[in-house]
Design a protein around this motif. Structure first.
Motif, PDB file in Angstrom:
ATOM      1  N   GLU A  11       3.225 -26.495 -47.169  1.00  0.00           N
ATOM      2  CA  GLU A  11       1.929 -26.791 -46.561  1.00  0.00           C
ATOM      3  C   GLU A  11       1.012 -25.571 -46.615  1.00  0.00           C
ATOM      4  O   GLU A  11      -0.195 -25.692 -46.886  1.00  0.00           O
ATOM      5  N   GLY A  15      -2.763 -25.146 -48.786  1.00  0.00           N
ATOM      6  CA  GLY A  15      -4.021 -24.615 -48.279  1.00  0.00           C
ATOM      7  C   GLY A  15      -4.528 -23.433 -49.093  1.00  0.00           C
ATOM      8  O   GLY A  15      -5.734 -23.305 -49.339  1.00  0.00           O
ATOM      9  N   LEU A  90     -12.895 -25.918 -38.706  1.00  0.00           N
ATOM     10  CA  LEU A  90     -11.496 -25.565 -38.927  1.00  0.00           C
ATOM     11  C   LEU A  90     -10.687 -25.622 -37.637  1.00  0.00           C
ATOM     12  O   LEU A  90      -9.507 -25.983 -37.649  1.00  0.00           O
ATOM     13  N   THR A  91     -11.305 -25.264 -36.524  1.00  0.00           N
ATOM     14  CA  THR A  91     -10.611 -25.368 -35.245  1.00  0.00           C
ATOM     15  C   THR A  91     -10.266 -26.817 -34.945  1.00  0.00           C
ATOM     16  O   THR A  91      -9.139 -27.140 -34.557  1.00  0.00           O
ATOM     17  N   ARG A  94      -7.436 -28.019 -37.190  1.00  0.00           N
ATOM     18  CA  ARG A  94      -6.110 -27.510 -36.841  1.00  0.00           C
ATOM     19  C   ARG A  94      -5.595 -28.098 -35.532  1.00  0.00           C
ATOM     20  O   ARG A  94      -4.404 -28.374 -35.385  1.00  0.00           O
ATOM     21  N   LEU A 127      -3.648 -21.418 -31.786  1.00  0.00           N
ATOM     22  CA  LEU A 127      -4.483 -21.913 -32.883  1.00  0.00           C
ATOM     23  C   LEU A 127      -5.953 -21.587 -32.656  1.00  0.00           C
ATOM     24  O   LEU A 127      -6.669 -21.216 -33.587  1.00  0.00           O
ATOM     25  N   THR A 131      -8.313 -18.859 -34.984  1.00  0.00           N
ATOM     26  CA  THR A 131      -9.476 -19.330 -35.725  1.00  0.00           C
ATOM     27  C   THR A 131     -10.669 -18.459 -35.354  1.00  0.00           C
ATOM     28  O   THR A 131     -11.052 -18.385 -34.198  1.00  0.00           O
ATOM     29  N   GLN A 156      -8.173 -36.262 -39.251  1.00  0.00           N
ATOM     30  CA  GLN A 156      -7.010 -35.440 -39.578  1.00  0.00           C
ATOM     31  C   GLN A 156      -5.824 -35.803 -38.696  1.00  0.00           C
ATOM     32  O   GLN A 156      -4.671 -35.842 -39.159  1.00  0.00           O
ATOM     33  N   GLY A 240       1.783 -26.400 -37.259  1.00  0.00           N
ATOM     34  CA  GLY A 240       0.447 -25.866 -37.020  1.00  0.00           C
ATOM     35  C   GLY A 240       0.458 -24.367 -36.830  1.00  0.00           C
ATOM     36  O   GLY A 240      -0.310 -23.638 -37.469  1.00  0.00           O
ATOM     37  N   CYS A 241       1.350 -23.901 -35.960  1.00  0.00           N
ATOM     38  CA  CYS A 241       1.432 -22.460 -35.689  1.00  0.00           C
ATOM     39  C   CYS A 241       1.877 -21.672 -36.916  1.00  0.00           C
ATOM     40  O   CYS A 241       1.269 -20.663 -37.283  1.00  0.00           O
ATOM     41  N   VAL A 244      -0.800 -21.538 -39.791  1.00  0.00           N
ATOM     42  CA  VAL A 244      -1.977 -20.726 -39.480  1.00  0.00           C
ATOM     43  C   VAL A 244      -1.612 -19.239 -39.408  1.00  0.00           C
ATOM     44  O   VAL A 244      -2.401 -18.375 -39.803  1.00  0.00           O
ATOM     45  N   ASP A 247      -1.515 -18.300 -42.938  1.00  0.00           N
ATOM     46  CA  ASP A 247      -2.890 -18.262 -43.448  1.00  0.00           C
ATOM     47  C   ASP A 247      -3.562 -16.945 -43.098  1.00  0.00           C
ATOM     48  O   ASP A 247      -4.243 -16.328 -43.934  1.00  0.00           O
TER      49      ASP A 247
END
Length: 278
Positions: A11, A15, A90-91, A94, A127, A131, A156, A240-241, A244, A247
């Motif tokens: 994942e 991205g 983006l927030t 996510r 998250l 961001t 989403q 998610g965590c 990010v 990222d």
């Protein structure tokens, strides 16, 4: 559990491929649509060679719904990014993991202990911290901007829920065919979008979309296998965590972007959330 690290890594890579594409000024709807059509073509070729191209009604229906939601989610997000501050979009994108997590617990009665609830809450806070300028959510300005951001969040969230739905729809053995229908539907909708907007794809955009399509096929298969082994109440907050965090590390060390103190605090909190959830 051994599928989780691979699912999260795939994942994350997905991205990063889109970020690479964005930096080359590729038109996102072309890349997204090509990605889905290539994914479908690969699976269709495989099943055609095996003489197993038939699809049952349940797989077709879920693929139709998922493909439509997938392309709507991506097109809405790319549109919102041109109209609303990117950090707000983006927030919302996510934080959408709240939707499949809640559905998994409330509709499908998946386990959600007190410690997991604490971990999920920490994940949400992390998250937001990770961001940049997430406070932009509080200063959207107009009702149109607010509606767009909420739509990104909802679409989403529904997209992720559809992936969880596969197991409960009894499609465990038909996951590749589900993805084939999903990709076909999303690709057709995307192509119609380009046709209506009279956007002619460039060679570089098509090549990038094709490469991402091959990667996306593998990534989605891995994610579906992981979701077959781990409750969504654990999978989505952790994904998610983890993604990010990766990222932000990539932004710092690969793309040479500076990280704000709040981002570093968010990374620390995210790691704590993952530990608590596990």
């Amino acid at each position: 559990m051994h599928w989780l690290p691979l699912a999260f890594a795939m994942e994350f890579g997905f991205g990063q491929l889109f970020k690479w594409s964005e930096r080359r000024d590729h038109y996102a709807p072309v890349v997204v649509s090509t990605n889905y059509l290539v994914l479908t073509a690969l699976l269709a070729t495989y099943y055609l060679n095996r003489g197993e191209l038939s699809i049952d009604g349940r797989t077709a229906l879920l693929g139709l719904v998922t493909g439509t939601v997938f392309i709507c989610s991506m097109l809405t997000m790319t549109r919102a990014l041109t109209l609303v501050k990117a950090s707000a979009v983006l927030t919302a994108f996510r934080l959408a993991l709240v939707v499949p997590t809640a559905v998994s617990a409330l509709v499908w009665n998946e386990p959600f202990t007190d410690m997991q609830a604490i971990g999920a809450l920490l994940a949400l806070v992390a998250l937001v911290l990770m961001t940049r300028d997430a406070g932009a959510l509080l200063h959207l300005g107009t009702m149109r901007n607010l509606a767009l951001v909420l739509l990104v969040f909802c679409l989403q969230g529904i997209s992720l829920t559809c992936l969880r739905w596969v197991q409960y729809a009894g499609l465990g053995s038909d996951q590749p065919k589900f993805l084939m229908v999903t990709g076909l539907v999303a690709g057709i909708w995307g192509a119609l979008f380009l046709l209506v907007n009279r956007r002619r794809p460039k060679k570089g955009e098509l090549a990038t979309g094709a490469g991402i399509g091959v990667y996306n096929l593998a990534a989605l298969l891995v994610i579906l296998v992981a979701l077959g082994q781990v409750p969504g109440t654990i999978f989505f907050p952790m994904m998610g965590c983890t993604v990010v965090v990766l990222d932000n590390l990539a932004a710092r060390f690969l793309w040479k972007e500076r990280l704000a103190p709040a981002t570093l605090a968010g990374i620390t909190l995210a790691l704590a959330a993952i530990f608590i959830t596990l």
